[in-house]
Design a protein around this motif. Structure first.
Motif, short mmCIF file in Angstrom:
data_model
loop_
_atom_site.label_atom_id
_atom_site.label_comp_id
_atom_site.label_asym_id
_atom_site.label_seq_id
_atom_site.Cartn_x
_atom_site.Cartn_y
_atom_site.Cartn_z
N GLN A 72 0.87 -1.18 0.00
CA GLN A 72 0.00 0.00 0.00
C GLN A 72 0.90 1.22 0.00
N TRP A 73 0.60 2.15 -0.89
CA TRP A 73 1.27 3.45 -0.89
C TRP A 73 0.21 4.49 -0.58
N MET A 74 0.46 5.25 0.48
CA MET A 74 -0.44 6.34 0.84
C MET A 74 0.38 7.62 0.88
N SER A 75 -0.01 8.56 0.07
CA SER A 75 0.59 9.88 0.11
C SER A 75 -0.30 10.74 0.99
N ALA A 76 0.24 11.17 2.13
CA ALA A 76 -0.56 11.96 3.06
C ALA A 76 -0.84 13.36 2.50
N GLY A 77 0.00 13.82 1.59
CA GLY A 77 -0.23 15.11 0.96
C GLY A 77 -0.47 16.22 1.97
N HIS A 78 -1.46 17.09 1.67
CA HIS A 78 -1.76 18.22 2.56
C HIS A 78 -2.42 17.79 3.86
N GLY A 79 -2.76 16.52 4.00
CA GLY A 79 -3.30 16.01 5.25
C GLY A 79 -4.33 14.92 5.01
N ILE A 80 -4.22 13.87 5.80
CA ILE A 80 -5.15 12.75 5.69
C ILE A 80 -5.32 12.14 7.08
N GLU A 81 -6.52 11.69 7.37
CA GLU A 81 -6.76 10.96 8.61
C GLU A 81 -7.03 9.52 8.24
N HIS A 82 -6.34 8.59 8.91
CA HIS A 82 -6.56 7.19 8.59
C HIS A 82 -6.41 6.34 9.83
N SER A 83 -6.84 5.10 9.71
CA SER A 83 -6.65 4.11 10.77
C SER A 83 -6.11 2.84 10.13
N GLU A 84 -5.34 2.11 10.90
CA GLU A 84 -4.81 0.81 10.48
C GLU A 84 -5.07 -0.15 11.62
N PHE A 85 -5.53 -1.33 11.29
CA PHE A 85 -5.81 -2.29 12.34
C PHE A 85 -5.70 -3.70 11.79
N ASN A 86 -5.54 -4.63 12.69
CA ASN A 86 -5.44 -6.02 12.29
C ASN A 86 -6.76 -6.42 11.63
N GLY A 87 -6.67 -7.00 10.44
CA GLY A 87 -7.85 -7.42 9.71
C GLY A 87 -8.37 -8.79 10.10
N SER A 88 -7.81 -9.37 11.17
CA SER A 88 -8.23 -10.69 11.63
C SER A 88 -8.59 -10.64 13.11
N ASP A 89 -9.59 -11.41 13.48
CA ASP A 89 -9.96 -11.54 14.89
C ASP A 89 -9.16 -12.63 15.60
N SER A 90 -8.36 -13.42 14.83
CA SER A 90 -7.69 -14.56 15.46
C SER A 90 -6.19 -14.65 15.19
N GLU A 91 -5.68 -14.00 14.15
CA GLU A 91 -4.26 -14.10 13.79
C GLU A 91 -3.59 -12.73 13.90
N PRO A 92 -2.32 -12.70 14.35
CA PRO A 92 -1.60 -11.42 14.34
C PRO A 92 -1.26 -11.00 12.91
#
Length: 189
Positions: free
Chosen positions: A98-118
């Motif tokens: 994933q490439w995210m250019s924050a540019g002039h500003g961005i709000e984001h969240s990142e989280f584990n996409g699984s309920d059972s695996e790291p």
């Protein structure tokens, strides 16, 4: 860096990196980041962050802001979910970038996409060569068989070799090489 005999490799042993443990997060920082400060390792040219993160099931980073930074995420195992205020969202799996250019500003969240695996992933931050650009987001899967045992360009300014093309981080390239079976340590026992 270029030496007289060609590219210079600077080793940064894992044991010397900064370690952060927050219960749901285990992180190793190559450069000074957050509460880890090492004046000898503040970055390398436009490269500011190389973090190796492990996030527990149901763990993650709540919504937070970035500006004027190019952020690459590369999943080694598990699933990393992303959502931002531009409406972009997705789940990255092993071998995806994933490439995210924050540019002039961005709000984001990142989280584990699984309920059972790291989830185990690398996050790389690069200072852009221009400020206050429009935020942008690209996610792409790369065929591991096509790059087995060799380096492959995953992100570049010109989209070389089918990589994600970006223009805001100047001449920087991100490449990955999957470990060969001969170079992987074997578990004992």
């Amino acid at each position: 860096a270029e030496g007289q005999a060609g590219p210079m490799i600077i080793a940064r042993p894992a044991a010397e990196r900064g370690n952060v443990s927050a219960g749901w997060l285990q992180s190793q920082h190559t450069f000074s980041f957050g509460h880890f400060h090492d004046p000898k390792w503040m970055g390398f040219g436009p490269l500011r962050v190389i973090n190796e993160d492990r996030v527990a099931p149901r763990g993650g980073f709540p919504p937070h802001r970035h500006a004027n930074m190019e952020i690459l995420s590369y999943v080694l195992s598990g699933a990393l979910a992303h959502r931002d205020d531009t409406g972009s969202e997705g789940v990255l799996r092993p071998g995806e970038v994933q490439w995210m250019s924050a540019g002039h500003g961005i709000e984001h969240s990142e989280f584990n996409g699984s309920d059972s695996e790291p989830v185990h992933f690398l996050q790389i931050w690069i200072q852009p060569d221009r400020l206050n650009a429009q935020p942008a987001y690209v996610q792409r899967a790369f065929d591991p068989a096509a790059r087995q045992g060799r380096w492959a360009t995953l992100v570049s300014p010109d989209g070389a070799e089918g990589s994600i093309a970006h223009t805001a981080a100047g001449p920087t390239r991100a490449a990955a090489r999957p470990p060969s079976p001969r170079s992987c340590p074997r578990p004992r026992g």
